[in-house]
Scaffold this active site. Structure first.
Site, mmCIF file in Angstrom:
data_model
loop_
_atom_site.group_PDB
_atom_site.id
_atom_site.type_symbol
_atom_site.label_atom_id
_atom_site.label_comp_id
_atom_site.label_asym_id
_atom_site.label_seq_id
_atom_site.Cartn_x
_atom_site.Cartn_y
_atom_site.Cartn_z
ATOM 1 N N ARG A 58 100.150 -13.869 8.804
ATOM 2 C CA ARG A 58 98.999 -14.775 8.881
ATOM 3 C C ARG A 58 99.060 -15.696 10.102
ATOM 4 O O ARG A 58 98.139 -16.466 10.354
ATOM 5 C CB ARG A 58 98.916 -15.647 7.615
ATOM 6 C CG ARG A 58 98.668 -14.858 6.360
ATOM 7 C CD ARG A 58 98.449 -15.780 5.169
ATOM 8 N NE ARG A 58 98.717 -15.086 3.935
ATOM 9 C CZ ARG A 58 97.843 -14.309 3.284
ATOM 10 N NH1 ARG A 58 96.624 -14.161 3.737
ATOM 11 N NH2 ARG A 58 98.180 -13.699 2.167
ATOM 12 N N ARG B 249 90.844 -17.311 -7.421
ATOM 13 C CA ARG B 249 91.875 -16.592 -6.669
ATOM 14 C C ARG B 249 92.975 -17.548 -6.210
ATOM 15 O O ARG B 249 92.695 -18.523 -5.512
ATOM 16 C CB ARG B 249 91.167 -16.002 -5.448
ATOM 17 C CG ARG B 249 92.053 -15.463 -4.391
ATOM 18 C CD ARG B 249 91.264 -15.259 -3.088
ATOM 19 N NE ARG B 249 92.131 -14.646 -2.118
ATOM 20 C CZ ARG B 249 91.971 -14.747 -0.813
ATOM 21 N NH1 ARG B 249 90.952 -15.425 -0.305
ATOM 22 N NH2 ARG B 249 92.813 -14.178 -0.013
ATOM 23 N N ALA C 293 91.097 -12.423 5.564
ATOM 24 C CA ALA C 293 92.135 -11.518 6.092
ATOM 25 C C ALA C 293 91.718 -10.818 7.383
ATOM 26 O O ALA C 293 92.584 -10.410 8.171
ATOM 27 C CB ALA C 293 92.517 -10.495 5.028
ATOM 28 N N ARG D 4 102.349 -20.072 6.254
ATOM 29 C CA ARG D 4 102.455 -19.008 5.245
ATOM 30 C C ARG D 4 103.160 -17.776 5.833
ATOM 31 O O ARG D 4 103.936 -17.899 6.771
ATOM 32 C CB ARG D 4 101.045 -18.710 4.716
ATOM 33 C CG ARG D 4 100.404 -19.960 4.081
ATOM 34 C CD ARG D 4 99.019 -19.684 3.572
ATOM 35 N NE ARG D 4 99.027 -18.655 2.537
ATOM 36 C CZ ARG D 4 97.935 -17.995 2.155
ATOM 37 N NH1 ARG D 4 96.752 -18.288 2.691
ATOM 38 N NH2 ARG D 4 98.021 -17.056 1.229
ATOM 39 N N GLU E 235 86.140 -21.411 13.745
ATOM 40 C CA GLU E 235 86.951 -20.658 12.782
ATOM 41 C C GLU E 235 87.559 -21.664 11.812
ATOM 42 O O GLU E 235 88.155 -22.660 12.250
ATOM 43 C CB GLU E 235 88.055 -19.907 13.544
ATOM 44 C CG GLU E 235 89.039 -19.178 12.643
ATOM 45 C CD GLU E 235 90.210 -18.569 13.435
ATOM 46 O OE1 GLU E 235 90.127 -18.466 14.687
ATOM 47 O OE2 GLU E 235 91.216 -18.223 12.791
ATOM 48 N N HIS F 149 89.870 -22.252 8.058
ATOM 49 C CA HIS F 149 90.712 -21.728 6.985
ATOM 50 C C HIS F 149 90.949 -22.843 5.982
ATOM 51 O O HIS F 149 91.139 -24.010 6.361
ATOM 52 C CB HIS F 149 92.046 -21.222 7.524
ATOM 53 C CG HIS F 149 91.866 -20.104 8.500
ATOM 54 N ND1 HIS F 149 91.595 -18.814 8.107
ATOM 55 C CD2 HIS F 149 91.863 -20.100 9.855
ATOM 56 C CE1 HIS F 149 91.447 -18.057 9.187
ATOM 57 N NE2 HIS F 149 91.599 -18.810 10.263
ATOM 58 N N ASP G 155 85.141 -9.234 18.638
ATOM 59 C CA ASP G 155 84.123 -8.928 19.648
ATOM 60 C C ASP G 155 82.766 -9.498 19.249
ATOM 61 O O ASP G 155 82.016 -9.989 20.102
ATOM 62 C CB ASP G 155 84.021 -7.408 19.864
ATOM 63 C CG ASP G 155 85.183 -6.852 20.676
ATOM 64 O OD1 ASP G 155 85.981 -7.648 21.224
ATOM 65 O OD2 ASP G 155 85.302 -5.614 20.758
ATOM 66 N N PRO H 72 86.284 -11.545 3.240
ATOM 67 C CA PRO H 72 86.702 -10.869 2.021
ATOM 68 C C PRO H 72 87.533 -11.720 1.070
ATOM 69 O O PRO H 72 88.387 -12.501 1.500
ATOM 70 C CB PRO H 72 87.519 -9.672 2.532
ATOM 71 C CG PRO H 72 87.884 -10.015 3.926
ATOM 72 C CD PRO H 72 86.778 -10.887 4.448
ATOM 73 N N ASN H 73 87.252 -11.507 -0.190
ATOM 74 C CA ASN H 73 87.943 -12.122 -1.338
ATOM 75 C C ASN H 73 87.564 -13.583 -1.568
ATOM 76 O O ASN H 73 87.946 -14.174 -2.576
ATOM 77 C CB ASN H 73 89.473 -11.980 -1.208
ATOM 78 C CG ASN H 73 89.888 -10.531 -1.098
ATOM 79 O OD1 ASN H 73 89.530 -9.734 -1.948
ATOM 80 N ND2 ASN H 73 90.599 -10.176 -0.039
ATOM 81 N N HIS I 255 93.279 -11.660 10.910
ATOM 82 C CA HIS I 255 94.572 -11.237 11.434
ATOM 83 C C HIS I 255 94.569 -9.886 12.127
ATOM 84 O O HIS I 255 95.545 -9.526 12.764
ATOM 85 C CB HIS I 255 95.600 -11.250 10.287
ATOM 86 C CG HIS I 255 95.553 -12.529 9.495
ATOM 87 N ND1 HIS I 255 95.767 -13.764 10.068
ATOM 88 C CD2 HIS I 255 95.240 -12.778 8.192
ATOM 89 C CE1 HIS I 255 95.627 -14.711 9.145
ATOM 90 N NE2 HIS I 255 95.300 -14.138 7.998
ATOM 91 N N SER J 272 93.549 -22.786 3.717
ATOM 92 C CA SER J 272 94.990 -23.030 3.804
ATOM 93 C C SER J 272 95.387 -23.155 5.276
ATOM 94 O O SER J 272 94.549 -22.962 6.175
ATOM 95 C CB SER J 272 95.746 -21.857 3.163
ATOM 96 O OG SER J 272 95.573 -20.673 3.939
ATOM 97 N N ASN K 244 84.892 -18.414 8.100
ATOM 98 C CA ASN K 244 86.218 -18.162 7.529
ATOM 99 C C ASN K 244 86.363 -16.642 7.455
ATOM 100 O O ASN K 244 85.847 -16.002 6.524
ATOM 101 C CB ASN K 244 86.382 -18.784 6.148
ATOM 102 C CG ASN K 244 87.811 -18.640 5.638
ATOM 103 O OD1 ASN K 244 88.570 -17.800 6.144
ATOM 104 N ND2 ASN K 244 88.184 -19.432 4.657
ATOM 105 N N TYR L 32 94.283 -22.023 -2.773
ATOM 106 C CA TYR L 32 92.904 -22.226 -2.318
ATOM 107 C C TYR L 32 92.110 -23.239 -3.142
ATOM 108 O O TYR L 32 90.960 -23.519 -2.815
ATOM 109 C CB TYR L 32 92.167 -20.880 -2.303
ATOM 110 C CG TYR L 32 92.810 -19.861 -1.379
ATOM 111 C CD1 TYR L 32 92.827 -20.066 -0.005
ATOM 112 C CD2 TYR L 32 93.420 -18.710 -1.876
ATOM 113 C CE1 TYR L 32 93.424 -19.141 0.852
ATOM 114 C CE2 TYR L 32 94.019 -17.785 -1.032
ATOM 115 C CZ TYR L 32 94.023 -18.007 0.329
ATOM 116 O OH TYR L 32 94.616 -17.099 1.174
HETATM 117 C C1 DQA Z 1 92.249 -17.811 4.652
HETATM 118 C C2 DQA Z 1 93.666 -17.452 5.142
HETATM 119 C C3 DQA Z 1 93.811 -15.951 5.315
HETATM 120 O O1 DQA Z 1 95.117 -15.634 5.747
HETATM 121 C C4 DQA Z 1 93.558 -15.240 3.995
HETATM 122 O O2 DQA Z 1 93.598 -13.848 4.181
HETATM 123 C C5 DQA Z 1 92.298 -15.661 3.335
HETATM 124 C C6 DQA Z 1 91.898 -17.060 3.379
HETATM 125 C C7 DQA Z 1 92.101 -19.313 4.343
HETATM 126 O O3 DQA Z 1 90.969 -19.761 4.240
HETATM 127 O O4 DQA Z 1 93.099 -20.026 4.188
HETATM 128 O O5 DQA Z 1 91.636 -14.857 2.673
HETATM 129 O O6 DQA Z 1 91.339 -17.482 5.670
#
Ligand code: DQA
Length: 143
Positions: free
Chosen positions: A112, A18, A75, A108, A99, A101, A85, A10-11, A78, A103, A72, A23
């Site tokens: 997170r 953003r 959110a 942070r 996995e 990320h 699963d 998401p996002n 977390h 950032s 990735n 990012y």
């Molecule tokens: C993220 C870190 C997450 O905490 C955050 O919610 C994101 C991006 C990252 O790529 O740094 O949406 O996964």
């Protein structure tokens, strides 16, 4: 080499717009261009969704296709046990899921710092901007 699924939660559709101070200024289309040109022999599928259900369905698809995944979870990282699963379905059957990320979540806010995904991931790469994805793909292609 099996197909590599680059999955974004998401996002991340707003990547580049953003919170660019965290990012960066490049979006998912630029990431796609970078990965395709850096790894010309790899077969990629790129997918982004804001929906937990759709992300889980895509992980099932990757499992059935015996693919490798760079995820990735944004959110969902977390708190989504359902996503955890779904990741475990792949890794417990020997498929790789990294996995990533952009950032470094550990530097942070406290919420997170915990990932419910890391415990079932093959590995975790965080804090290198879009290079996190490149590093993950390099690793998948090296093995
Ligand atoms: C993220 C870190 C997450 O905490 C955050 O919610 C994101 C991006 C990252 O790529 O740094 O949406 O996964």
């Amino acid at each position: 080499m099996s197909k590599i699924y680059i999955l974004n939660g998401p996002n991340l559709n707003l990547l580049g717009k953003r919170e660019p101070e965290i990012y960066g200024h490049l979006g998912l289309e630029e990431l796609k261009g970078q990965l395709v040109s850096s790894f010309p022999t790899a077969e990629f599928e790129f997918f982004q969704t804001n929906s937990e259900e759709a992300l889980i369905e895509k992980l099932h698809e990757a499992y059935l296709a015996k693919g490798a995944v760079v995820l990735n979870p944004a959110a969902f990282t977390h708190y989504s046990y359902a996503l955890r699963d779904a990741c475990a379905v792949l890794t417990s059957s020997g498929l790789k899921l990294i996995e990533v990320h952009i950032s470094n979540p550990h530097s942070r806010e406290e919420f997170r710092h915990n990932s419910v995904i890391s415990g079932v991931a093959t590995g975790v790469i965080a804090g290198f901007g879009l290079r996190s994805y490149h590093l993950a793909v390099s690793e998948l292609l090296a093995n």
